[in-house]
Scaffold this motif. Structure first.
Motif, PDB file in Angstrom:
ATOM      1  N   GLN A 157       0.802  -1.297   0.015  1.00  0.00           N
ATOM      2  CA  GLN A 157       0.127  -0.173   0.036  1.00  0.00           C
ATOM      3  C   GLN A 157       1.033   1.428   0.084  1.00  0.00           C
ATOM      4  O   GLN A 157       0.441   2.425  -0.510  1.00  0.00           O
ATOM      5  CB  GLN A 157      -1.002  -0.102   1.298  1.00  0.00           C
ATOM      6  CG  GLN A 157      -2.049  -1.207   1.036  1.00  0.00           C
ATOM      7  CD  GLN A 157      -2.916  -0.821   2.474  1.00  0.00           C
ATOM      8  OE1 GLN A 157      -3.139   0.177   2.803  1.00  0.00           O
ATOM      9  NE2 GLN A 157      -3.410  -2.058   2.752  1.00  0.00           N
ATOM     10  N   ASP A 169       0.957   8.701   6.449  1.00  0.00           N
ATOM     11  CA  ASP A 169       0.097   7.354   6.114  1.00  0.00           C
ATOM     12  C   ASP A 169       1.193   6.277   5.960  1.00  0.00           C
ATOM     13  O   ASP A 169       1.019   5.179   6.227  1.00  0.00           O
ATOM     14  CB  ASP A 169      -0.931   7.759   5.102  1.00  0.00           C
ATOM     15  CG  ASP A 169      -1.924   8.289   5.665  1.00  0.00           C
ATOM     16  OD1 ASP A 169      -2.124   8.479   6.923  1.00  0.00           O
ATOM     17  OD2 ASP A 169      -2.752   8.894   4.753  1.00  0.00           O
ATOM     18  N   ALA A 189      -3.860   6.292  -2.892  1.00  0.00           N
ATOM     19  CA  ALA A 189      -4.532   6.453  -1.934  1.00  0.00           C
ATOM     20  C   ALA A 189      -5.876   7.213  -2.174  1.00  0.00           C
ATOM     21  O   ALA A 189      -5.566   8.350  -2.456  1.00  0.00           O
ATOM     22  CB  ALA A 189      -3.719   6.565  -0.725  1.00  0.00           C
ATOM     23  N   PRO A 232       0.078   7.290  -0.652  1.00  0.00           N
ATOM     24  CA  PRO A 232      -0.275   7.782   0.646  1.00  0.00           C
ATOM     25  C   PRO A 232       0.826   8.926   1.082  1.00  0.00           C
ATOM     26  O   PRO A 232       1.936   9.088   0.671  1.00  0.00           O
ATOM     27  CB  PRO A 232      -0.121   6.575   1.705  1.00  0.00           C
ATOM     28  CG  PRO A 232      -0.215   5.595   0.817  1.00  0.00           C
ATOM     29  CD  PRO A 232       0.656   6.010  -0.656  1.00  0.00           C
TER      30      PRO A 232
END
Length: 171
Positions: free
Chosen positions: A86, A115, A91, A111
């Motif tokens: 991720q 984050d 994001a 992100p």
């Protein structure tokens, strides 16, 4: 001086409590008799307090728990890998306004730094927990054997060094 005499009620209670799976000491406490008396009554009734089946069941539960921990450790590693992925994926963000309610949705290429930090922390925790589960089930004898073998190797090396050093003058 002997205690109170053993009665048929004592025999009946021992048989009933034994049938419920209680151990000798639990039965003794329940009927307010000594463990020795309960053992004698059980022997007269042909009952045994053999815990072999209990031991086998306990070992089976330990094996099952170890397998569950191993599966969980692998799942945690998978979670850590998904969290790490991720870091580099787009994001989605949502902002709900202040006093005046409004909603703003947007997507960022990656992100935010904050984050990413949270993702790395979560991934690190997942890896740490996975390692702890593996260590929990590690064979402690392996580390002891490695330590012993290391000490033995060091001792043999020192002995070899002493044997191969040139003799001192006068020897």
């Amino acid at each position: 001086m002997r205690g109170r005499p053993v009665t048929q009620a004592d025999h009946d209670q021992v048989a009933e409590l034994h049938g419920q799976g209680l151990g000798r000491n639990a039965i003794a406490k329940a009927i307010r008799r000594s463990g020795k008396t309960v053992s004698e009554i059980a022997a007269q009734l042909g009952l045994s307090f053999d815990r072999g089946p209990t031991r086998v069941a306990t070992e089976a539960r330990k094996v099952d728990a170890k397998a569950k921990r191993a599966a969980l450790a692998l799942d945690l590693l998978d979670d850590a890998a998904r969290l790490r992925q991720q870091l580099w994926q787009p994001a989605d963000y949502v902002d709900h306004g202040g006093k005046e309610y409004f909603r703003v949705d947007w997507t960022m290429k990656e992100p935010t730094f904050a984050d990413k930090l949270k993702l790395m922390q979560a991934a690190g925790i997942a890896v740490d927990r996975s390692v702890r589960l593996d260590q929990y089930d590690a064979d402690p004898g392996v580390d002891a054997a490695k330590s012993m073998l290391g000490a033995l190797a060091a001792g043999l090396g020192a002995a070899y060094d002493q044997l191969t050093q040139p003799a001192a003058d006068g020897d």
